[in-house]
Every structure is written in structure tokens, then in C-alpha cells.
Scaffold this active site. Structure first.
Site, mmCIF file in Angstrom:
data_model
loop_
_atom_site.group_PDB
_atom_site.id
_atom_site.type_symbol
_atom_site.label_atom_id
_atom_site.label_comp_id
_atom_site.label_asym_id
_atom_site.label_seq_id
_atom_site.Cartn_x
_atom_site.Cartn_y
_atom_site.Cartn_z
ATOM 1 N N VAL A 32 0.865 -1.172 0.000
ATOM 2 C CA VAL A 32 0.000 0.000 0.000
ATOM 3 C C VAL A 32 0.908 1.230 0.000
ATOM 4 O O VAL A 32 1.982 1.228 0.610
ATOM 5 C CB VAL A 32 -0.948 0.012 1.219
ATOM 6 N N CYS A 33 0.476 2.261 -0.694
ATOM 7 C CA CYS A 33 1.178 3.536 -0.743
ATOM 8 C C CYS A 33 2.610 3.331 -1.272
ATOM 9 O O CYS A 33 2.824 2.546 -2.194
ATOM 10 C CB CYS A 33 1.140 4.191 0.636
#
Length: 232
Positions: free
Chosen positions: A98-99
Site C-alpha cells: 500500500v502507498c
């Protein structure tokens, strides 16, 4: 299934805890928070989290997960971390992030030729590693599943659990969590926000983003040199 979730200093905790909340609702998934030691780890806002395993005693991952955060810069040039991710990825069913955790996977050589996403401020840096940047909330490319910035971690985890366990069970988890986003303001992404606000955030983060880009360039050069050395 073992979910190996990298926990490291100066991460963004919601990148980690959003998916953790979703994954924890599936009893088939055994969650492991892993770092070099079992010492407490502080996130970028000072929240302290406790690893459950260190690199030496971590079980093989079925799902390998890397969150993002400011500490990601150091990880891209940390040989111990990158080697750990490569070893875990070799037997994993899914390689996920994520990210800006996707930039760490990329620095380990795990995203070359794959479609992937990241936080909108750093999305273009994936191309330095031979990945194809995609501006979508969740991107799936074979075993690689990546989520965009911070809050997309919940979307990412629901999408992945739907893929593994079926949509009905993922929808059950979504309702139980009352995950029904209704932001108080329109414009939670770079494409839906006012251009002036987007530019304001770019300006506010400009110095750090320059450091992040320089770190990505160095990591990409190291990865390329390693590949050339292996080929020769």
C-alpha cells in the site's frame, strides 16, 4: 495462510493497520508483524507498534505485504530488508503493498514489468524500476496486488480477500466494519481536488519528494548494477 507484514521505523501506520483490520477478520489468515528485531517500532506520528517476529524467525509468507511511509526511503537502500523481501517473495502466493510500500518492492526487483500503483505524489517513481505506474485505487497484476495512498489500504485488503475467499465473504467483512466512505469534503485524490490544492501539497512536500526521488534513483541504479553483475 501466513500474512507477513513488514513493520519498520517511520512507516505510516494506517497503511499497515487498515489492511490488518480487514485481514484479521478471516480466520484462515495468520498475521505476522515483522522487523529486524522485536523491539517496539514507532510510526511517523509516534504511534508505537510491536513486531511479532524478526527476520530470522519469520515463517514463509503466503501473502507478503509492505506498507509505505517516510521510512521507506531508507528501506530502498537497505540490503538486509531487500534480501528478506526477495526470499519471502520467492515462495509467496501474493506480493502486495500500500502507498509507497510499492517502491520498496520495486527496489527489491519484484515489480519489473508489472502494473502497480502508489501514492499519487510518488506514482511516477515506479517507472524507474521498470514497473508500469497506474493511477488506480487498487491494481492487480498476477500475483502482485498494490494499493494507492494510505486510506486505499482498506480497499486493497477487501479486493484481495475477495480474490482469495470470494466476494460474499469480503462484502460481509466490509459491512461488519461499516466501511461506507462518505468524506465530508469532495476531492480526496489528485484528480478530484482543486488544482490549487494539489499544487499547494506538491509545494509543501517538494523538499521531501526530491529526497524520495533521489533515493529511488539510487535504488534503481543499485538494482540495475546488481542485475548486470549477475548476468555477467
Amino acid at each position: 495462510m501466513h500474512v507477513v507484514m513488514l513493520l519498520y521505523p517511520n512507516l505510516t501506520q494506517l497503511d499497515l493497520t487498515g489492511p490488518y483490520e480487514v485481514f484479521g477478520r478471516f480466520p484462515e489468515l495468520e498475521l505476522h508483524l515483522v522487523w529486524k528485531t522485536r523491539d517496539p517500532v514507532a510510526d511517523c506520528r509516534g504511534l508505537t507498534l510491536l513486531p511479532t517476529h524478526d527476520f530470522a524467525d519469520c515463517p514463509p509468507a503466503d501473502i507478503l505485504f509492505v506498507p509505505g511511509g517516510p521510512g521507506q526511503l531508507a528501506l530502498m537502500e537497505d540490503a538486509e530488508v531487500l534480501d528478506f523481501l526477495r526470499r519471502q517473495a520467492a515462495g509467496a502466493r501474493y506480493i502486495t503493498s500500500v502507498c509507497t510500500g510499492s517502491l520498496v518492492l520495486a527496489a527489491a526487483g519484484l515489480l519489473a514489468g508489472r502494473r502497480a500503483t502508489s501514492h499519487w505524489l510518488s506514482l511516477d517513481q515506479l517507472a524507474l524500476f521498470g514497473a508500469e505506474p497506474v493511477a488506480e485505487r487498487v491494481v492487480m497484476d498476477g500475483p502482485v496486488v498494490t494499493g494507492a495512498g494510505v486510506t486505499s489500504g482498506i480497499d486493497f485488503a477487501l479486493a484481495l480477500t475477495a480474490r482469495i475467499f470470494g466476494e460474499a465473504r469480503a462484502r460481509h467483512a466490509q459491512l461488519f466494519m461499516e466501511y461506507d466512505p462518505a468524506p465530508p469534503f469532495p476531492g480526496g485524490s489528485a484528480t478530484t481536488s482543486e488544482p490549487a490544492l494539489v499544487e499547494q501539497i506538491r509545494a509543501e512536500t517538494g523538499a521531501f519528494q526530491t529526497r524520495r526521488h533521489e533515493a529511488a534513483q539510487r535504488a534503481a541504479a543499485l538494482l540495475s548494477a546488481g542485475a548486470e553483475g549477475a548476468a555477467s
